[in-house]
Design a protein around this motif. Structure first.
Motif, short mmCIF file in Angstrom:
data_model
loop_
_atom_site.label_atom_id
_atom_site.label_comp_id
_atom_site.label_asym_id
_atom_site.label_seq_id
_atom_site.Cartn_x
_atom_site.Cartn_y
_atom_site.Cartn_z
N LEU A 332 43.08 91.62 30.62
CA LEU A 332 43.63 91.63 32.00
C LEU A 332 43.23 92.21 32.76
O LEU A 332 43.91 92.01 34.00
CB LEU A 332 45.05 93.31 31.40
CG LEU A 332 45.64 93.53 30.22
CD1 LEU A 332 46.01 94.36 29.21
CD2 LEU A 332 46.69 91.89 30.28
N LEU A 333 42.22 93.50 33.39
CA LEU A 333 41.23 93.97 34.29
C LEU A 333 39.89 94.32 33.99
O LEU A 333 39.55 94.89 32.91
CB LEU A 333 42.07 94.72 34.16
CG LEU A 333 42.36 96.49 35.20
CD1 LEU A 333 42.75 95.62 36.85
CD2 LEU A 333 42.44 97.35 35.64
N GLY A 334 38.71 93.46 35.26
CA GLY A 334 38.02 93.86 34.99
C GLY A 334 37.31 95.02 36.33
O GLY A 334 37.61 94.32 37.71
N ASP A 335 36.71 96.35 36.66
CA ASP A 335 36.26 97.25 37.32
C ASP A 335 34.58 96.63 37.37
O ASP A 335 34.48 97.40 36.98
CB ASP A 335 36.91 97.73 37.62
CG ASP A 335 36.76 99.20 38.93
OD1 ASP A 335 37.53 100.34 38.72
OD2 ASP A 335 35.96 98.35 39.44
N VAL A 336 33.79 96.83 38.57
CA VAL A 336 32.27 96.26 37.97
C VAL A 336 32.13 97.02 39.68
O VAL A 336 32.40 96.50 40.76
CB VAL A 336 32.01 94.61 38.08
CG1 VAL A 336 30.87 94.61 37.96
CG2 VAL A 336 32.76 94.00 37.27
N ARG A 337 31.05 97.86 39.44
CA ARG A 337 30.88 98.15 40.50
C ARG A 337 29.13 98.70 40.48
O ARG A 337 28.64 98.74 39.74
CB ARG A 337 31.25 99.84 41.21
CG ARG A 337 33.09 99.75 40.78
CD ARG A 337 33.39 100.78 42.05
NE ARG A 337 35.31 100.65 41.60
CZ ARG A 337 35.64 101.47 41.49
NH1 ARG A 337 35.32 103.18 41.52
NH2 ARG A 337 37.03 102.09 41.03
#
Lengths: 381, 122
Positions: A332-337
């Protein structure tokens, strides 16, 4: 609490009730439910949270508040059952605990309890039934082959222990009908009628299944793996099984969700991505369909588009595979930092959108842009 | 010798909705593990390695690397947190208080780094 405080509290509650009635939203309903809960109005809090779930079933906020309130109410019950497990363990008591966790949405804990139940009471069908139900629900929601297969395996296992388990037989029959394995469905329905001959709904399902079965197919030939994978590929069942009252219409209908989702127009998406130029620190955006094919992309002049696209699609592929491999459903969602900045990947309305920005850009701003673009995708179809 | 990272992972696992955690390198070498009994170590390590390596190599093309990746799926979340030559990987339920969980993971990551260079044995 003094009179003044009580009046203040009642006024605040009324304000929240009015807001929730006149402008129901995840925010207004969860605010009201939380306040009610804090005020000790547990039953009304739960009702409001349930209303929130009905109106906004996909809202994370609503789900979280609902689970919290329900959990608080059920915690006492859980404590009592856990004490019983220590003093008088039985398959039934373990089953009760697993069902409570399942109903709370804590499927992980429900499965843990089922594993204990299976270990301590191997002759009980309870654990297989509960896991079968969890998987069946997930299969109906997400249409992933692994969920259907595990539902089937657990329910069949329950039947090995108790061949007259009505619920297992019916759930299995419906799974088989949904995927088009009618011969197996018919077998399960016929089994029910051997001990429940007056069950009209089952009889109707059986009659309709017999009409739909391919007379040239051998009973042993239904390739279940293919049928489950077909459902996953099309993201739709072959047939829907309806709950209708006796005599009113068919129970088995071809699934209307079988029509392939129309990919949004690349031109429309491109126009929306063009607006990302206004996002400070914007480094690139890529929108792909469910198969990973590019629908639209946008990069600033100093970024190599091919490199950017390859980066986003590689990370998306890794994330998708991880989700499937860990059996937690679709990505659903990927948050890469990191040192490169930030990349937000979000799925919505048949599209995965990846937007990259530098590390100085507020993540909330990136999220807002992504949400706005994806929300507009459906409207643009 | 007892694995010094396991108590840190165990403590983090007490967070609401945490299903299990491990410390693993990009090559899939497991440094420490504290997984729930429905999670197979080999499967989690392979998955984690695949995500870490895939993401790191993709970002290298943009001269970058990642130190945090939160992956959300329909029925769960996975969080990858850089702790030097390895990553802390945490598996959770989907509907968790993400901010609180990230604080716990951050605290655990700092404790792991504070233990000094991670000993990776093949």
């Amino acid at each position: 609490m003094g009179l003044f405080d009580n009046m203040k509290k009642r006024k605040e509650l009324q304000r929240l009730r009015d807001a929730a009635d006149s402008r129901p939203s995840p925010e207004s309903l969860t605010a009201l439910a939380t306040k009610l809960h804090e005020s000790g109005e547990a039953d009304e809090a739960l009702q409001v949270a349930e209303r929130g779930l009905e109106l906004f079933p996909l809202s994370d906020r609503v789900q979280t508040v609902f689970k919290f309130i329900r959990r608080q109410q059920l915690n006492q019950k859980i404590r009592e059952i856990k004490e019983k497990i220590l003093s008088q363990p039985s398959a039934a008591v373990y089953g009760q605990l697993a069902i409570i966790y399942k109903d709370m949405g804590d499927t992980h804990k429900a499965v843990d309890v089922c594993k204990d139940l299976e270990e301590k009471f191997p002759l009980s069908e309870n654990s297989y039934m509960i896991i079968g139900e969890i998987r069946d629900q997930r299969f109906r929601e997400d249409r992933l082959a692994v969920d259907g297969q595990k539902a089937m395996q657990n329910l069949e296992h329950a039947l090995e222990i108790n061949p007259h388990n009505y619920k297992a037989l019916l759930m299995l029959a419906e799974i088989y009908i949904r995927i088009g394995a009618f011969n197996l469905g018919i077998e399960r329905l016929e089994s029910i009628l051997t001990f429940a001959p007056t069950d009209d709904r089952v009889r109707k399902l059986l009659d309709e299944s017999r009409e739909l079965v391919n007379p040239e197919a051998d009973e042993g030939e239904e390739d279940l793996e293919f049928l489950f994978m077909d459902v996953e590929g099309r993201k739709a069942f072959l047939y829907d099984v309806r709950e209708v009252e006796e005599g009113l219409g068919r129970l088995i209908e071809p699934s209307v969700a079988g029509t392939p989702e129309r990919a949004p127009s690349g031109e429309t998406l491109k126009k929306r991505l063009d607006k990302l130029e206004k996002l400070p620190g914007f480094m690139g955006a890529l929108a792909v369909d469910k198969e990973g094919r590019e629908l639209a992309g946008k990069v600033p002049f100093h970024v190599n588009k091919e490199t950017f696209d390859a980066t986003v699609t590689t990370i998306l592929k890794a994330a998708r595979n991880a989700a499937l491999r860990m059996d937690v459903g679709d990505f659903l969602l990927g948050d890469v930092r990191g040192a490169f900045g930030q990349l937000l990947l979000q799925y919505g309305n048949g599209v995965v959108l990846g937007v990259m920005a530098d590390g100085k850009t507020r993540p909330e701003l990136v999220q807002q842009h992504v949400k706005t673009i994806l929300a507009g995708v459906d409207a643009a179809r | 010798m007892a694995n010094p990272y396991v108590p840190i992972l165990d403590r983090m696992n007490h967070g609401v909705g945490v299903k299990g955690s491990m410390v693993v390198t990009g090559d899939g070498v497991v440094v420490a593990t504290a997984l729930g009994h429905d999670l197979e170590e080999g499967r989690v390590a392979a998955m984690a390695s695949s995500v870490i390596r895939g993401t790191q190599s993709a970002l290298q093309a943009l001269d970058g690397s990642f130190d945090r990746f939160i992956l959300t799926a329909v029925h769960g979340r996975m969080v990858f947190f850089d702790v030097g030559p390895a990553f802390v990987v945490v598996l959770t339920e989907k509907n968790i208080n993400l901010e609180a969980t990230l604080l716990e993971i951050d605290a655990a990551a700092r404790k792991i780094r504070a233990l000094g260079e991670i000993n990776i044995e093949d």
